[in-house]
Write a protein that holds these residues in place. Structure first.
Motif, PDB file in Angstrom:
ATOM      1  N   ARG A  33       1.223  -1.052  -0.319  1.00 52.62           N
ATOM      2  CA  ARG A  33       0.482   0.039  -0.083  1.00 52.62           C
ATOM      3  C   ARG A  33       0.634   1.734  -0.010  1.00 52.62           C
ATOM      4  O   ARG A  33       0.453   2.551   0.549  1.00 52.62           O
ATOM      5  N   GLN A  34       2.180   0.973  -1.146  1.00 51.32           N
ATOM      6  CA  GLN A  34       3.161   2.050  -0.657  1.00 51.32           C
ATOM      7  C   GLN A  34       2.144   3.716  -1.609  1.00 51.32           C
ATOM      8  O   GLN A  34       2.885   4.926  -2.013  1.00 51.32           O
ATOM      9  N   ALA A  35       1.728   2.821  -2.579  1.00 49.66           N
ATOM     10  CA  ALA A  35       0.921   3.853  -3.629  1.00 49.66           C
ATOM     11  C   ALA A  35      -0.324   3.788  -3.398  1.00 49.66           C
ATOM     12  O   ALA A  35      -1.440   3.530  -2.472  1.00 49.66           O
ATOM     13  N   TYR A  42      -0.615  12.301  -4.481  1.00 51.08           N
ATOM     14  CA  TYR A  42      -1.509  10.981  -4.368  1.00 51.08           C
ATOM     15  C   TYR A  42      -3.288  11.734  -4.765  1.00 51.08           C
ATOM     16  O   TYR A  42      -3.881  11.867  -5.081  1.00 51.08           O
ATOM     17  N   ARG A  46      -6.110  12.457  -6.923  1.00 49.98           N
ATOM     18  CA  ARG A  46      -7.072  11.701  -7.463  1.00 49.98           C
ATOM     19  C   ARG A  46      -8.324  13.276  -6.394  1.00 49.98           C
ATOM     20  O   ARG A  46      -9.660  12.333  -6.610  1.00 49.98           O
ATOM     21  N   MET A  51     -12.203   6.586  -6.711  1.00 46.61           N
ATOM     22  CA  MET A  51     -10.672   5.512  -6.575  1.00 46.61           C
ATOM     23  C   MET A  51     -11.514   4.799  -7.736  1.00 46.61           C
ATOM     24  O   MET A  51     -10.022   3.885  -8.386  1.00 46.61           O
ATOM     25  N   VAL A  78       4.878  -1.098  -6.504  1.00 48.10           N
ATOM     26  CA  VAL A  78       3.083  -1.894  -6.828  1.00 48.10           C
ATOM     27  C   VAL A  78       2.374  -1.257  -7.578  1.00 48.10           C
ATOM     28  O   VAL A  78       2.130  -0.269  -7.357  1.00 48.10           O
ATOM     29  N   SER A  81      -3.808   0.106  -8.383  1.00 46.42           N
ATOM     30  CA  SER A  81      -5.360  -1.352  -8.812  1.00 46.42           C
ATOM     31  C   SER A  81      -6.059  -1.118  -7.189  1.00 46.42           C
ATOM     32  O   SER A  81      -5.508  -0.479  -6.295  1.00 46.42           O
ATOM     33  N   ASP A  82      -6.842  -2.278  -7.523  1.00 45.30           N
ATOM     34  CA  ASP A  82      -7.017  -2.598  -6.146  1.00 45.30           C
ATOM     35  C   ASP A  82      -7.637  -4.493  -6.082  1.00 45.30           C
ATOM     36  O   ASP A  82      -7.832  -5.207  -7.821  1.00 45.30           O
ATOM     37  N   ILE A  96     -15.692   0.877  -4.135  1.00 40.51           N
ATOM     38  CA  ILE A  96     -14.826   1.570  -3.043  1.00 40.51           C
ATOM     39  C   ILE A  96     -15.539   2.521  -1.852  1.00 40.51           C
ATOM     40  O   ILE A  96     -15.269   3.159  -2.883  1.00 40.51           O
ATOM     41  N   GLY A  99     -12.935   4.958   3.433  1.00 37.75           N
ATOM     42  CA  GLY A  99     -13.132   4.834   4.819  1.00 37.75           C
ATOM     43  C   GLY A  99     -13.545   3.378   5.153  1.00 37.75           C
ATOM     44  O   GLY A  99     -13.365   3.127   5.987  1.00 37.75           O
ATOM     45  N   PHE A 147      -0.160  -7.434  -8.560  1.00 35.56           N
ATOM     46  CA  PHE A 147      -0.865  -8.212  -7.601  1.00 35.56           C
ATOM     47  C   PHE A 147      -1.911  -8.700  -7.999  1.00 35.56           C
ATOM     48  O   PHE A 147      -2.863  -8.107  -8.936  1.00 35.56           O
ATOM     49  N   PHE A 210      -2.869 -11.379  -2.852  1.00 35.64           N
ATOM     50  CA  PHE A 210      -3.654 -10.821  -1.734  1.00 35.64           C
ATOM     51  C   PHE A 210      -4.582 -11.493  -0.914  1.00 35.64           C
ATOM     52  O   PHE A 210      -5.192 -11.897  -1.278  1.00 35.64           O
ATOM     53  N   SER A 212      -5.767 -11.632   2.214  1.00 30.17           N
ATOM     54  CA  SER A 212      -5.279 -10.823   3.116  1.00 30.17           C
ATOM     55  C   SER A 212      -6.088 -10.879   4.526  1.00 30.17           C
ATOM     56  O   SER A 212      -5.534 -11.016   5.737  1.00 30.17           O
ATOM     57  N   HIS A 325       1.845  -5.525   7.236  1.00 28.03           N
ATOM     58  CA  HIS A 325       0.460  -4.905   6.049  1.00 28.03           C
ATOM     59  C   HIS A 325       0.721  -3.705   5.470  1.00 28.03           C
ATOM     60  O   HIS A 325       1.655  -3.206   5.807  1.00 28.03           O
TER      61      HIS A 325
END
Ligand code: CP3
Length: 349
Positions: A33-35, A42, A46, A51, A78, A81-82, A96, A99, A147, A210, A212, A325
């Protein structure tokens, strides 16, 4: 297999070498999640763009992917995307919510619902091919990590209809209708595989799966209900020869099985020290991790001490430094930049 269009010249990069457990000039670092998340550049880009819309705009996705590489000098990018993008691409009505996370309009809960999970074709995600192509040209020798979500984690979102603490509907279907469950995760394995192949064929130098929420499962259930679908994904992309990373949260009891599922690298959260994780994963795998993302809210001296502890437990070869994480949304970006520099300086040979 189609031919790889633009292979990145990344074999000599510290990240790829560490994935292959080869000696490195310094321990490579990147952050899940660095991007996106907290970077001001960012948030500016945006503004006014949803998203999932940003994921379908190749220029925007490429720019967001590059931002943390420029700012933090991480050893890998990375792809922005999602995990729900391939589901959106086959026509699942989802959003999405800021929060909250992914929300599915009509959850998948019956055999009739399965028909909505049609196979993913490369043309469904032409914007991914385009963005990855732009990126691999721009990144040069810095590898791009593609990913996808693992079948269990995707199934949980689809069945629950959104994020879930206890995954109760998911488990009810898994235990109560094992045949339907198997078909569901099998279809998801194929969708995930197709999404990873698109990214690899466009030039991604490594891929991460992932899973998760796999930590919600006991080992026997993971082995029986989930592992075969993840094995299918890892097998299907094996012949490309790009490193495959397998990650989940709260997976201390699953590390052996996650290693067995076939990845080259196993991601470890912060609850298990890397030396113990290595014993559980078994020989022949690189490890990725595992600083607690919350540590970045402590003063720099404390961050450095906790980082030294991670490095002290890391294997001599085959360690990729990461958080346990994803980067937490309110993390100070400068703390991340300092951490990259600290790991590089501390491990330089
Ligand atoms: O480094 C990166 O950020 C690359 C892109 C990336 C995103 N999601 C972008 C995103 C990656 C690798 C993911 C993976 C992802 N998405 C996972 C697996 C990793 C993990 O954290 O365990 C999961 C479970 C998801 C599902 C999802 N999407 C969640 C839980 C959320 C967070 C909701 C929130 O706002 O806290 C999202 C939204 C999301 N995905 C955002 C980004 C940048 C934030 C959306 C926004 O900015 O509006």
């Amino acid at each position: 297999m189609r031919c790889v269009s633009a292979p990145q010249q990344t074999a000599a990069s510290p990240f790829i070498r560490a994935c292959r457990r080869e000696p490195v000039p310094h321990t490579p670092v990147w952050f899940m999640r660095q991007a996106g998340r907290s970077l001001p550049e960012y948030l500016k880009l945006r503004e006014g763009v949803a998203m999932l819309d940003s994921c379908t705009r190749p220029d925007m996705a490429a720019e967001i992917t590059l931002q943390p590489v420029r700012r933090h000098r991480v050893d890998a990018a990375v792809y922005f995307s999602d995990i729900v993008v391939p589901l959106m691409a086959i026509g699942i009505d989802l959003d999405i919510k800021p929060g909250v996370g992914p929300v599915i309009a009509d959850p998948i809960r019956t055999r009739a619902d399965l028909a909505r999970l049609r196979p993913l074709e490369p043309d469904d995600v032409g914007y991914v091919t385009e963005a990855v192509g732009l990126l691999t040209a721009e990144l040069g020798s810095t590898p791009l990590i593609g990913f996808a979500g693992a079948p269990f984690t995707l199934a949980s979102y689809l069945i629950e209809g959104g994020p879930s603490r206890n995954h109760e509907r998911t488990k009810a279907l898994m235990y109560g209708e094992p045949e339907l469950w198997r078909e569901l995760v099998d279809r998801l394995a194929d969708i995930t595989t197709a999404f990873l192949k698109v990214q690899i064929e466009a030039g991604a130098g490594a891929v991460q799966l992932f899973d998760s929420w796999a930590g919600a499962l006991a080992p026997a259930d993971y082995r029986r209900y989930v592992m075969p679908a993840s094995v299918k994904v890892f097998d299907a992309v094996k012949d490309y020869g790009v490193p495959r990373i397998h990650f989940g949260v709260g997976t201390g009891e699953l590390l052996g099985l996650m290693g067995e599922a076939g990845a080259d690298v196993v991601g470890v959260d912060w609850r298990v020290p890397l030396d113990e994780a290595g014993r559980r994963v078994g020989p022949g795998k690189a490890l990725q991790g595992n600083l607690d993302p919350a540590v970045l809210f402590a003063p720099t001296a404390a961050v450095e001490e906790k980082t030294r502890e991670v490095l002290a437990t890391a294997p001599e070869t085959g360690h990729i430094f990461n958080l346990g994480h994803g980067v937490l949304p309110t993390t100070d970006p400068d703390a991340l930049t300092r951490l990259v520099d600290f790991v590089h300086r501390t491990t330089e040979v």
